[in-house]
Design an enzyme around this catalytic site. Structure first.
Site, PDB file in Angstrom:
ATOM      1  N   TYR A 162      12.784  77.366 -11.580  1.00  0.00           N
ATOM      2  CA  TYR A 162      12.184  76.551 -11.099  1.00  0.00           C
ATOM      3  C   TYR A 162      13.619  75.542 -10.647  1.00  0.00           C
ATOM      4  CZ  TYR A 162      12.042  71.146 -11.553  1.00  0.00           C
ATOM      5  OH  TYR A 162      11.732  69.857 -11.319  1.00  0.00           O
ATOM      6  N   ASP A 257      20.912  79.528  -8.077  1.00  0.00           N
ATOM      7  CA  ASP A 257      20.951  78.495  -8.402  1.00  0.00           C
ATOM      8  C   ASP A 257      20.819  78.460  -9.761  1.00  0.00           C
ATOM      9  OD1 ASP A 257      19.802  75.968  -9.590  1.00  0.00           O
ATOM     10  OD2 ASP A 257      18.031  75.957  -8.802  1.00  0.00           O
ATOM     11  N   LYS A 285      23.458  69.122 -14.258  1.00  0.00           N
ATOM     12  CA  LYS A 285      23.526  69.831 -16.101  1.00  0.00           C
ATOM     13  C   LYS A 285      25.213  69.705 -16.708  1.00  0.00           C
ATOM     14  CE  LYS A 285      18.646  71.131 -15.522  1.00  0.00           C
ATOM     15  NZ  LYS A 285      18.234  71.809 -15.747  1.00  0.00           N
TER      16      LYS A 285
HETATM   17  C1  LIG Z   1      16.961  71.357 -14.304  1.00  0.00           C
HETATM   18  C2  LIG Z   1      17.365  72.608 -12.625  1.00  0.00           C
HETATM   19  C3  LIG Z   1      17.486  72.096 -11.312  1.00  0.00           C
HETATM   20  C4  LIG Z   1      17.266  70.518 -11.188  1.00  0.00           C
HETATM   21  O1  LIG Z   1      18.398  69.383 -11.439  1.00  0.00           O
HETATM   22  P1  LIG Z   1      17.815  68.075 -11.892  1.00  0.00           P
HETATM   23  O2  LIG Z   1      18.510  67.514 -12.296  1.00  0.00           O
HETATM   24  O3  LIG Z   1      16.350  67.793 -12.636  1.00  0.00           O
HETATM   25  O4  LIG Z   1      17.114  67.374 -10.462  1.00  0.00           O
HETATM   26  C5  LIG Z   1      17.214  72.799 -10.154  1.00  0.00           C
HETATM   27  N1  LIG Z   1      17.076  73.442 -10.896  1.00  0.00           N
HETATM   28  C6  LIG Z   1      17.629  74.777 -11.599  1.00  0.00           C
HETATM   29  C7  LIG Z   1      17.968  75.577 -12.122  1.00  0.00           C
HETATM   30  C8  LIG Z   1      17.319  73.706 -13.056  1.00  0.00           C
HETATM   31  O5  LIG Z   1      17.514  74.366 -14.272  1.00  0.00           O
END
Ligand SMILES: *Cc1c(COP(=O)(O)O)cnc(C)c1O
Length: 455
Positions: A162, A257, A285
């Site tokens: 994701y 990511d 995060k």
């Molecule tokens: C949470 C997440 C996102 C998106 O981040 P948001 O701050 O919710 O937009 C993108 N990539 C990964 C791997 C994530 O866990």
């Protein structure tokens, strides 16, 4: 862990739901009138587990307190950002101090330089970083940069990863020749999705085939090096190395990511853990300490393609926000000072030790997957899965009663079988012991409640 990762609603069957408190119920009814689905991010609605979501009144340390006064030991930690736990005293002090000096300048400030310096120092291969306001924005910007820098349009993603809700990444594997992307959300134009190729994780041959066919048109391969939004799908080093080698050979970029894994599973994220340096990395995060922050970075030679130096446009009114930057910086400082990664290893090892016999006697299939402070229960027979395709959908049936039983016992875990749990620095060995004991009981209940359903 993402509140965004799209998974279906529960077939709630006759699983006993937690009684929702009167105040949460009332707020949810009000919310549903004025907010779509009553929530500002879908998973919060508890559709995957059933029942009414608790509305949080306050949180401190390891605990959440809902509007009805119920207290929970929290292992969700806002889906990842709160690696220090809730309302850490030092962090709150820094935020309060920052707020008194203004909440936004729309001009550069010291804190953003210091945060960027720290990220660059800690993360392998990074020379420059730009801050944005969410993980989604970080990924979206990194993709644009990759396309702008390579002059190519195609991007490759993996099913089970994701990356937030940017159009080009809300794409699932199509039914045709495996890799052609199809929108996984209404509102994403098929022509956008057609520029994304989707492959299964853990399969070097499929990636090789794709590069042999379209390698010269691929701008970037993006993945979560530690996929943690569809269970915790641990990848083999050899698979990641293959991605590194193929992208390099074909002039494509490798994007890690690290929105979840960055600064959580190691000081230098998954890149440090696997010893593989991507061309670009995205963060979020943890680096915001609970404030809205994302970032993306790479070598200067790539990053210089961004405006104002280069032709790839990217901007943000609240980017580098002084309060958010101060919170992120303080979070990283505390992690370093507390040698957090070693502490998580200790807590995690204790958790695993306790879970060994618990899983042994569990009347349902369960294996725990853990990397540092991230853990996940694989509720299916055999080795934990490494691809999204290998996840047994029946896991969600087992998860539902486990979730509700834990809530009854005062433990908060994610309201979806596909989301991972997080340890924070506010967790003590006692919290871990309590969670293991609660899971022990929950597994028995899950077996009783799913009898028939799962044979
Ligand atoms: C949470 C997440 C996102 C998106 O981040 P948001 O701050 O919710 O937009 C993108 N990539 C990964 C791997 C994530 O866990």
């Amino acid at each position: 862990m993402s509140e965004g990762s799209p998974h279906g609603d529960a077939n709630q069957g006759d699983v006993k739901m937690t009684e929702a408190g009167a105040k949460s119920t009332e707020l949810f009814e009000r919310a549903k009138k004025v907010i779509p689905g009553g929530v500002n991010s879908p998973v919060r609605a508890f559709r995957a587990v059933g029942g009414v979501p608790f509305f949080i009144k306050e949180a401190k340390g390891a605990y959440l307190t809902d509007e009805d006064g119920n207290r929970y030991v929290d292992f969700v930690n806002s889906w990842g950002p709160l690696i220090l736990g809730h309302a850490n005293d030092e962090l709150i002090g820094v935020i309060q101090n920052a707020v008194t000096k203004g909440t936004s300048y729309g001009a550069p400030c010291r804190a953003e330089v210091e945060l960027a310096e720290k990220i660059v120092e800690w993360y392998p291969g990074l020379e420059q970083v730009r801050c944005v306001s969410s993980g989604t924005e970080a990924v979206m910007s990194a993709i644009r940069l990759a396309r702008g820098a390579t002059g190519r349009d195609l991007i490759v993603k993996f099913s089970g990863c994701y990356h937030g809700h940017a159009d080009h990444l809300l794409v699932a594997a199509g039914s045709g020749l495996v890799t052609f992307g199809e929108p996984s959300s209404a509102g994403v134009p098929a022509p956008f999705a057609s520029l994304t190729r989707v492959l299964p994780l853990d399969d070097e041959a499929k990636v090789e085939e794709l590069f042999a066919r379209e390698g010269s048109e691929i701008a970037a391969v993006i993945l979560e090096p530690m996929p943690a939004n569809n269970g915790l799908l641990l990848q083999r080093q050899a698979f990641l190395q293959k991605l590194r080698d193929l992208t390099k050979a074909h002039g494509a970029l490798l994007i890690f990511d690290e929105v979840i894994s960055g600064f959580r599973i190691a000081k230098g994220g998954a890149a440090e853990r696997f010893g593989i340096t991507p061309d670009l990395a995205t963060f979020g995060k943890v680096i915001g300490g609970g404030m809205p922050v994302g970032a993306f970075g790479g070598r200067r030679e790539l990053m210089k393609n961004l405006a104002p130096e280069g032709k790839v446009y990217q901007a943000g009114t609240l980017s580098g926000n002084p309060v958010a930057m101060a919170a992120g910086l303080e979070t990283l400082r505390i992690l370093e000072r507390e040698n957090a990664w070693a502490r998580f290893e200790e807590l995690g090892t204790r958790f695993e030790g306790l879970m060994g016999p618990v899983m042994e006697r569990a009347p349902i299939p369960v294996e725990m997957v853990r990397v540092g402070s991230a853990f996940w229960l694989s509720l299916q027979e055999g080795e934990p899965p490494r691809t999204a395709e290998c996840i047994d959908p029946r896991a969600a049936e087992y998860y539902r009663p486990i979730f509700h039983q834990l809530r009854k016992k005062g433990y908060s875990i994610a309201p979806s079988a596909y989301e991972v749990g997080f340890l924070s620095l506010a967790h003590t060995p006692e919290h871990i012991d309590g969670l293991a004991a609660a899971l022990d009981e929950a597994f028995q209940i899950a077996a009783a409640e799913t009898q028939g359903a799962n044979g």
